[in-house]
Design an enzyme around this catalytic site. Structure first.
Site, short mmCIF file in Angstrom:
data_model
loop_
_atom_site.label_atom_id
_atom_site.label_comp_id
_atom_site.label_asym_id
_atom_site.label_seq_id
_atom_site.Cartn_x
_atom_site.Cartn_y
_atom_site.Cartn_z
N HIS A 14 74.02 6.47 14.46
CA HIS A 14 74.56 7.09 13.25
C HIS A 14 73.58 8.15 12.77
O HIS A 14 73.98 9.26 12.43
CB HIS A 14 74.80 6.02 12.19
CG HIS A 14 75.55 6.49 10.99
ND1 HIS A 14 76.76 7.13 11.08
CD2 HIS A 14 75.26 6.43 9.66
CE1 HIS A 14 77.20 7.43 9.87
NE2 HIS A 14 76.30 7.03 9.00
N LYS B 120 73.61 14.52 14.71
CA LYS B 120 73.63 15.11 13.37
C LYS B 120 72.53 16.14 13.16
O LYS B 120 72.60 16.95 12.24
CB LYS B 120 73.58 14.01 12.31
CG LYS B 120 74.85 13.15 12.27
CD LYS B 120 74.80 12.11 11.19
CE LYS B 120 76.09 11.30 11.12
NZ LYS B 120 76.26 10.36 12.25
N GLU C 68 68.77 1.40 10.57
CA GLU C 68 69.40 1.43 11.89
C GLU C 68 68.36 1.25 12.99
O GLU C 68 68.59 0.51 13.96
CB GLU C 68 70.16 2.73 12.09
CG GLU C 68 70.92 2.79 13.39
CD GLU C 68 71.75 4.04 13.58
OE1 GLU C 68 72.64 4.05 14.45
OE2 GLU C 68 71.53 5.02 12.83
N HIS D 24 76.24 16.18 9.21
CA HIS D 24 76.99 14.94 9.00
C HIS D 24 78.43 15.29 8.66
O HIS D 24 78.72 15.81 7.58
CB HIS D 24 76.35 14.13 7.88
CG HIS D 24 76.84 12.72 7.79
ND1 HIS D 24 77.94 12.26 8.47
CD2 HIS D 24 76.36 11.65 7.09
CE1 HIS D 24 78.13 10.99 8.19
NE2 HIS D 24 77.18 10.60 7.36
N PHE E 211 79.50 4.66 3.29
CA PHE E 211 79.36 4.20 1.91
C PHE E 211 80.31 3.02 1.68
O PHE E 211 81.40 2.96 2.24
CB PHE E 211 79.71 5.32 0.93
CG PHE E 211 78.64 6.37 0.78
CD1 PHE E 211 77.41 6.26 1.39
CD2 PHE E 211 78.88 7.50 0.00
CE1 PHE E 211 76.42 7.22 1.24
CE2 PHE E 211 77.89 8.48 -0.16
CZ PHE E 211 76.67 8.34 0.46
N CYS F 147 82.06 7.20 6.10
CA CYS F 147 81.49 7.83 7.30
C CYS F 147 81.67 6.98 8.56
O CYS F 147 81.24 7.39 9.64
CB CYS F 147 80.03 8.15 7.07
SG CYS F 147 79.79 9.27 5.67
#
Length: 407
Positions: A302, A331, A313, A336, A395, A162
């Site tokens: 993010h 998002k 975050e 996402h 990831f 991502c």
């Protein structure tokens, strides 16, 4: 700032808010989620997604597209064409050998893979398309853009989950700074709304289970968040050296002044609970830009709507930028988009700088008390943005951070 020389001269977007930059921008400003039931996921425990509406390959790409392109390539072509036109460039007249393409993509042609595997099992080898491999491998996003745009320079796909879109833009910046290219079309694309991919994310507990209320399912930084809603889309930016852009009279929409990358080296899916890797990437991007966290006016986070990511975050941002910077996550509206997210959000960050407006974070009804940040919610906020940061984490613990500045 140490290196203000990279200009963003073109933007292209294809998202769940619509086709094109204006449709996407208007959608995120409205702050209403695009989450909905998706017929492609019918019968699954999680059957919601943020899908791109109205894409007609024969019309928006060409008549042969449905035969030769997976959806992730179609999305990329539409976004890239818009970005190049927006930059005032013409592939028929530019020196293609000096034009590079860098695209972030985490999955590749998963729809093609699933469809053709089903044919193999049900109808045998003769039913499988001879174009199976070139339709599914991730590098074909960049390969097809090169063919479509007559871009003959370096041609790359970055795969950092991502963070892929952010990694692509950082890679493009290097190609410009070292003189390899004069123009780079860079961004990300992903079309992962497929039964197998969604099932995989659901099995690991990453997706929201609010399937009875899909428009309220993606809720970054909310106390009641329970996972992300999968989306699809593409974001493309045209980058060039500022001196070159100015010489041809191009409009500079913003400048890319910093990029940082790091690895958590912690876990296959979970972020480092201390946020050390994310912090290193942010600090590296800020250092390249020659600024500090306290100079940042705005952060496009993010912000996945997952319990772990948002908490980590937010904690890092609280230490680094404090509450002087406005924070948002797209998002909540767009879902996402995985490998495309970093590029789509980078484009939105550029628009916030250009239009002095920060979009709201959709579905933020009760902010997590641990999120001690100025997260914009409910409505857009007018704000002069001189410096902004865009975060992407993936990831495998792969982190990419970009810093943009006003022209």
């Amino acid at each position: 700032m140490t290196d203000p020389s990279l200009a963003v001269t073109g933007l292209g977007l294809v998202t769940a808010a619509g086709l094109g930059v204006d449709a996407t921008w208007e959608g995120v400003l409205r702050g209403r989620s695009a989450g909905a039931k998706d017929e492609r996921l019918a019968g699954l425990p999680v059957d919601i997604a943020c899908a791109v509406p109205g894409l007609q390959p024969a019309r928006h790409v060409d008549r042969r597209s449905v035969l030769i392109h997976d959806r992730f390539v179609q999305l990329a072509i539409v976004a890239a064409r818009e970005a190049v036109a927006d930059a005032g460039l013409d592939p028929l007249t530019w020196d293609g050998a000096r034009v590079g393409v860098v695209v972030g993509c985490g999955l590749g042609g998963v729809t093609t893979w699933e469809t053709q595997h089903r044919r193999l099992l049900e109808r045998g080898p003769e039913a499988v398309s001879a174009l199976l491999v070139p339709m599914l491998v991730p590098n074909m996003a960049a390969g097809h853009l090169a063919m479509d745009l007559r871009a003959l320079g370096p041609n790359l796909v970055t795969a950092t989950a991502c963070a892929s879109g952010g990694t692509a833009l950082g890679t493009a910046a290097r190609l410009l700074r070292d003189g390899t290219c004069d123009i780079v079309v860079a961004g990300g694309t992903e079309a992962g709304v497929s039964p197998l991919m969604v099932t995989g994310f659901a099995q690991m507990g990453a997706l929201s289970r609010r399937v009875d209320d899909p428009a309220a399912a993606s809720r970054p930084f909310d106390a009641d968040r329970d996972g992300f809603v999968i989306g699809e889309g593409s974001g493309m930016l045209v980058l060039e050296r500022a001196a070159d852009a100015e010489a041809r009279g191009a409009t500079v929409r913003a400048r890319l002044v910093g990029h940082g990358a790091s690895a958590d080296a912690h876990h296959v899916t979970a972020p480092d609970p201390e946020g050390a890797g994310a912090l290193r990437a942010m600090e590296a991007a800020l250092a390249q830009a020659g600024v500090t966290g306290r100079d940042i006016d705005h952060v496009n986070a993010h912000g996945t709507s997952t319990p772990l990511n948002d908490a980590v975050e937010a904690a890092v941002l609280g230490r680094l930028v404090g509450d002087r910077a406005t924070v948002t996550s797209a998002k909540g509206v767009l879902g996402h988009t995985l490998g495309a997210a970093g590029a789509i959000e980078a484009a939105l960050t550029v628009l916030s700088i250009e239009r002095s407006t920060v979009p709201p974070t959709a579905n933020l009804r009760r902010r997590d008390p641990a999120v001690d940040l100025d997260v914009v919610a409910d409505a857009p906020r007018e704000q002069k943005v001189e410096l902004a940061m865009s975060n992407s984490f993936g990831f495998g613990g792969q982190n990419a951070v970009l810093v943009f500045a006003s022209p």
